[in-house]
Structures are given as structure tokens and as C-alpha cells.
Scaffold this motif. Sequence first.
Motif, PDB file in Angstrom:
ATOM      1  N   UNK A 161      18.752  48.428  15.528  1.00 38.38           N
ATOM      2  CA  UNK A 161      17.787  48.662  16.598  1.00 38.38           C
ATOM      3  C   UNK A 161      18.393  48.345  17.954  1.00 38.38           C
ATOM      4  N   UNK A 162      18.013  49.162  18.938  1.00 37.15           N
ATOM      5  CA  UNK A 162      18.497  48.921  20.297  1.00 37.15           C
ATOM      6  C   UNK A 162      17.765  47.757  20.968  1.00 37.15           C
ATOM      7  N   UNK A 202      16.300  42.794   7.284  1.00 35.79           N
ATOM      8  CA  UNK A 202      15.439  43.060   8.434  1.00 35.79           C
ATOM      9  C   UNK A 202      15.832  42.184   9.604  1.00 35.79           C
ATOM     10  N   UNK A 203      14.917  41.316  10.026  1.00 29.39           N
ATOM     11  CA  UNK A 203      15.139  40.404  11.145  1.00 29.39           C
ATOM     12  C   UNK A 203      15.186  38.982  10.596  1.00 29.39           C
ATOM     13  N   UNK A 204      16.292  38.292  10.834  1.00 26.84           N
ATOM     14  CA  UNK A 204      16.491  36.940  10.309  1.00 26.84           C
ATOM     15  C   UNK A 204      16.609  35.952  11.461  1.00 26.84           C
ATOM     16  N   UNK A 205      15.815  34.887  11.390  1.00 24.92           N
ATOM     17  CA  UNK A 205      15.851  33.842  12.415  1.00 24.92           C
ATOM     18  C   UNK A 205      16.355  32.538  11.818  1.00 24.92           C
ATOM     19  N   UNK A 236      11.379  36.276  16.894  1.00 24.94           N
ATOM     20  CA  UNK A 236      12.264  37.326  17.340  1.00 24.94           C
ATOM     21  C   UNK A 236      11.772  38.640  16.754  1.00 24.94           C
ATOM     22  N   UNK A 237      11.968  39.713  17.483  1.00 27.03           N
ATOM     23  CA  UNK A 237      11.588  41.024  16.980  1.00 27.03           C
ATOM     24  C   UNK A 237      12.604  42.058  17.433  1.00 27.03           C
ATOM     25  N   UNK A 238      12.681  43.140  16.681  1.00 28.85           N
ATOM     26  CA  UNK A 238      13.477  44.282  17.106  1.00 28.85           C
ATOM     27  C   UNK A 238      12.601  45.519  16.953  1.00 28.85           C
ATOM     28  N   UNK A 239      13.006  46.599  17.579  1.00 26.23           N
ATOM     29  CA  UNK A 239      12.143  47.777  17.502  1.00 26.23           C
ATOM     30  C   UNK A 239      12.949  49.061  17.510  1.00 26.23           C
ATOM     31  N   UNK A 240      12.291  50.079  16.946  1.00 25.30           N
ATOM     32  CA  UNK A 240      12.840  51.435  17.007  1.00 25.30           C
ATOM     33  C   UNK A 240      11.697  52.385  17.330  1.00 25.30           C
ATOM     34  N   UNK A 253      23.533  43.407  17.131  1.00 28.64           N
ATOM     35  CA  UNK A 253      22.696  42.883  16.070  1.00 28.64           C
ATOM     36  C   UNK A 253      22.172  41.479  16.313  1.00 28.64           C
ATOM     37  N   UNK A 254      22.678  40.795  17.352  1.00 28.49           N
ATOM     38  CA  UNK A 254      22.294  39.403  17.569  1.00 28.49           C
ATOM     39  C   UNK A 254      21.625  39.207  18.929  1.00 28.49           C
ATOM     40  N   UNK A 255      20.620  38.326  18.957  1.00 29.80           N
ATOM     41  CA  UNK A 255      19.926  38.000  20.203  1.00 29.80           C
ATOM     42  C   UNK A 255      19.656  36.504  20.179  1.00 29.80           C
ATOM     43  N   UNK A 256      20.272  35.766  21.099  1.00 30.71           N
ATOM     44  CA  UNK A 256      20.184  34.319  21.106  1.00 30.71           C
ATOM     45  C   UNK A 256      19.217  33.835  22.176  1.00 30.71           C
TER      46      UNK A 256
END
Lengths: 113, 115
Positions: B29-30, B3-6, B91-95, B72-75
Motif C-alpha cells: 500500500x502507498x 496484513x498490518x503488523x504493529x 497503524x493503518x494502510x490503505x489502497x 512497507x514501514x511507518x515508524x
Amino acid sequence: QQQVKQSPQSLIVQKGGISIINCAYENTAFDYFPWYQQFPGKGPALLIAIRPDVSEKKEGRFTISFNKSAKQFSLHIMDSQPGDSATYFCAATQSGGYQKVTFGTGTKLQVIP
Amino acid sequence: NAGVTQTPKFRVLKTGQSMTLLCAQDMNHEYMYWYRQDPGMGLRLIHYSVGEGTTAKGEVPDGYNVSRLKKQNFLLGLESAAPSQTSVYFCASSHRGYDGNEKLFFGSGTQLSVL
């Protein structure tokens, strides 16, 4: 500017009771209202959501009631259990290419045996 | 099924130090987001991204910078940490779900203390 107001800030309910959390919004462009559940040490997770074209949505013990004219919506947890103890956030968004999610300030629910 | 890993999960900084928080998602996810959570204030959006190579300011962007070089990465970067940045960062991602609305998937958070 807080666009989604949530109450109460904290709530203690006995096991088997009904937990009720209320939210009110200002922006009439909002058209999607999710609730997120957050356990200690975890990130929030989507619990249930509603669109304003219906007045109620039920999923198991969780029900959202929606009053479009009053711009209010609420989460009801029936037969509350200790495992429901968590922080609950209401939220609101509007349709579009990118949807900004506006969160309420959260309600910490404690269900006692 | 990550899923989402921080990373990291916890960090203590001294005022003026810098650091980078890493977020990775494996759901293709975009959209990706950085929020901070403070008692009584809910979740406030710091920065977000609507796709690889794009970033935008949220509600509370001051003192933070972000980059999204890979989808896939957001810093999230803090150039000069201040005590006011003591918080829990998510952090979050969405679809877009079947109902046409975005659904957020959150990581487990980073607890940051700035002394």
C-alpha cells in the motif's frame, strides 16, 4: 471541530433485535461513508460502505440508510447476535488523491442473549 | 497473510522517556497512517504518509514524529513521553478499492501507558 457526530455512545440490544446507530455530518464535500467494526483488542475493520448516490445498501444483516438532504446516515443490524458485540465507527471521506477519513466517536454495542 | 503488523503490543513508559512504535505492512500500500484511540473521542489521525519518503501532519501531531524510509514501514516516535499520550495507537494502510475509494486496513494496536 467534530465533523461527524455519532450516537448513541453505547447500546444494549437483545439477541434477535435490531441495532440502530446514527451519524450526522457537516461537510457536504464528503462522498463516501464507510462503517468500521472493532472487536476488543483488535483494530477496526471495514464492515460496509455507501456513496450518496444511493439511499440504502444492504449486506447480509447489515444495512446502511442514507439521507443526503438531512446529511445523516445510519447502520441497522437486523437479527442482532452476541457475536455482533463490538464498537462501531461511522466515517466520512471525500474523493481526491489523498482521502482524509473523519471518524465518528464510536458506539459500543452489546447484544445480550 | 500478515496484513498490518504493529510492535510492541503493550508498553509502559515513564514521563520523559522516548520510544518508537513500528508498523509494517505487506500489502504494497502507498498510504500509511498513525491514529490514536481514546475513550469517547474515536480515532484521531496523528500523522500520515502518501508514499515512501513522505510524511504529513494529521489532527493531533504535537509530541510525535514519524518516518517512512521504506514503503512497507511507518515508524511513530515519542521523543519525551507525557501522561497525555497514554492511549491505544493504531497503524493503518490503505489502497483504492474498485469503487475508487480508499479502504483502511488496521493493525491490532499498541496500548501505551505513560506514568
